[in-house]
Design an enzyme around this catalytic site. Structure first.
Site, mmCIF file in Angstrom:
data_model
loop_
_atom_site.group_PDB
_atom_site.id
_atom_site.type_symbol
_atom_site.label_atom_id
_atom_site.label_comp_id
_atom_site.label_asym_id
_atom_site.label_seq_id
_atom_site.Cartn_x
_atom_site.Cartn_y
_atom_site.Cartn_z
ATOM 1 N N CYS A 83 0.794 -1.225 0.000
ATOM 2 C CA CYS A 83 0.000 0.000 0.000
ATOM 3 C C CYS A 83 0.832 1.283 0.000
ATOM 4 C CB CYS A 83 -0.931 -0.018 1.208
ATOM 5 S SG CYS A 83 -1.965 -1.502 1.260
ATOM 6 N N HIS A 136 -3.666 6.578 0.775
ATOM 7 C CA HIS A 136 -3.977 5.214 0.340
ATOM 8 C C HIS A 136 -5.420 4.905 0.698
ATOM 9 C CE1 HIS A 136 -4.228 0.937 0.101
ATOM 10 N NE2 HIS A 136 -4.217 0.781 1.421
ATOM 11 N N ASN A 184 -10.123 -1.434 -2.305
ATOM 12 C CA ASN A 184 -8.723 -1.222 -1.938
ATOM 13 C C ASN A 184 -7.862 -2.009 -2.920
ATOM 14 O OD1 ASN A 184 -6.128 -1.448 -0.833
ATOM 15 N ND2 ASN A 184 -6.863 -1.550 1.277
#
Length: 337
Positions: A114, A263, A293
């Site tokens: 990430c 993120h 995500n």
């Protein structure tokens, strides 16, 4: 020498996993609960024979076509993935051939999740500053869905697959986002809180036994394990300090930043960070409802959406922050020149 993010494109697989689909598999979960807490409605899922390399190639092909970029202009390729096609060879080497990049190009993979986009920008800026390359292709691509147990409702709710392609040059074009100063961090004590244990040299693939984790999700050592509370605690402790330190490093104050793009982990975590940092809603950008995500691609996807919407404008400053698996984290301010 300055470095600029000039062009961004992304690719999403055709298959879509919606909240309605998940609610059918897990009747105890309501669609409204998923959407409200996680902030995601759809996730794109790679097909069985579609890999991170395949998706990365498609993202670059979209970039080349949309932005009229010639393959021969690229002199370095950076490929960020934690789900490579092979242990070896390097996926970036195969990507060079598939994209028709010149044989004089430098190419390498790096394994980060990430925070990977931020680290990729730092590598690209360093290559330009060192006079090693002028036109760098940064590709981020993940198929986390292939790590997930079908009965792991927690992680299947969060993660989607995607690839993004970003062109970084030594002169402004297109978006013309000048890359500022970086703040980076690492804490390996949190490695076990977001991990796929089996498959590499430490613990080669064996017949894994499924078990229920502490949060009621079915998993095994061959699947992705995430300790959500510990990840939340790590984020809550470290990311506000990261943001404040990076603003100072770029010789600014918080009010100088026009947009914050973190993120895109999940809406609950992002809103917690926004409130903790006292950032106004209109400055805090969330673009994940349609894709979930997507690990290292969340920030470039959000940036592309903001560009298409004309939400970000010339002269504005944007703070980017990535954080997660490792633990690793990083932030940078970009300015639309």
């Amino acid at each position: 020498m300055s470095a600029y993010i000039n062009y961004i494109s992304y690719y999403l697989p055709e298959k879509i996993l919606s909240n309605e689909d998940l609610a059918k598999e897990f009747p105890e979960w309501s669609i409204e609960k998923i959407a409200k807490k996680i902030g995601i409605h759809n996730r794109h899922i790679a097909s069985d024979n579609e890999t991170s390399l395949d998706m990365g190639v498609k993202a670059v092909q979209i970039l080349f076509e949309q932005c009229n970029i010639k393959p021969e202009s690229i002199d370095y390729l950076l490929f960020c993935t934690q789900s490579p096609d092979y242990f070896l060879p390097t996926s970036a080497c195969i990507m060079q051939e598939k994209l028709g990049l010149p044989k004089t190009v430098g190419a390498l993979d790096f394994n980060l999740g990430c925070s990977g986009f931020i680290y990729g920008l730092s590598l690209a800026k360093g290559l330009i500053a060192g006079g090693i390359a002028n036109n760098i292709l940064l590709v981020c691509s993940e198929t986390y869905s292939k790590f997930l147990n079908k009965a792991d409702k927690g992680n299947r709710t969060i993660f989607g697959d995607a690839a993004s392609a970003i062109l970084i040059n030594n002169e402004p074009k297109g978006l013309s986002a000048k890359i500022g100063e970086f703040t980076l961090g690492t804490d390996g004590t949190g490695a076990d809180n977001l991990i796929v244990k089996a498959g590499a040299m430490r613990q080669p693939f064996i017949k894994s036994i499924e078990f229920q984790d502490d949060f009621g999700n079915t998993t095994s050592d061959r699947n992705l394990y995430m300790n959500g509370p510990e990840i939340f605690n790590f984020t809550s402790l470290n990311i506000p300090k990261l943001v404040q330190n990076n603003v100072e490093k770029n010789k600014m104050v918080m009010r100088d930043i026009n947009h914050f793009v973190f993120h895109q982990a999940n809406a609950y975590m992002l809103n917690h960070l926004r409130k903790k940092l006292d950032i106004k809603k209109e400055k805090f950008q969330i673009r994940m409802n349609f894709c979930g995500n997507t690990v290292s691609s969340t920030i470039p996807i959000a940036l592309k959406e903001l560009e298409v919407e004309n939400t970000i404008k010339k002269g504005e400053k944007i703070l980017l922050a990535g954080f997660g698996v490792g633990y690793s984290w990083g932030a940078v301010v970009i300015e639309l020149t």
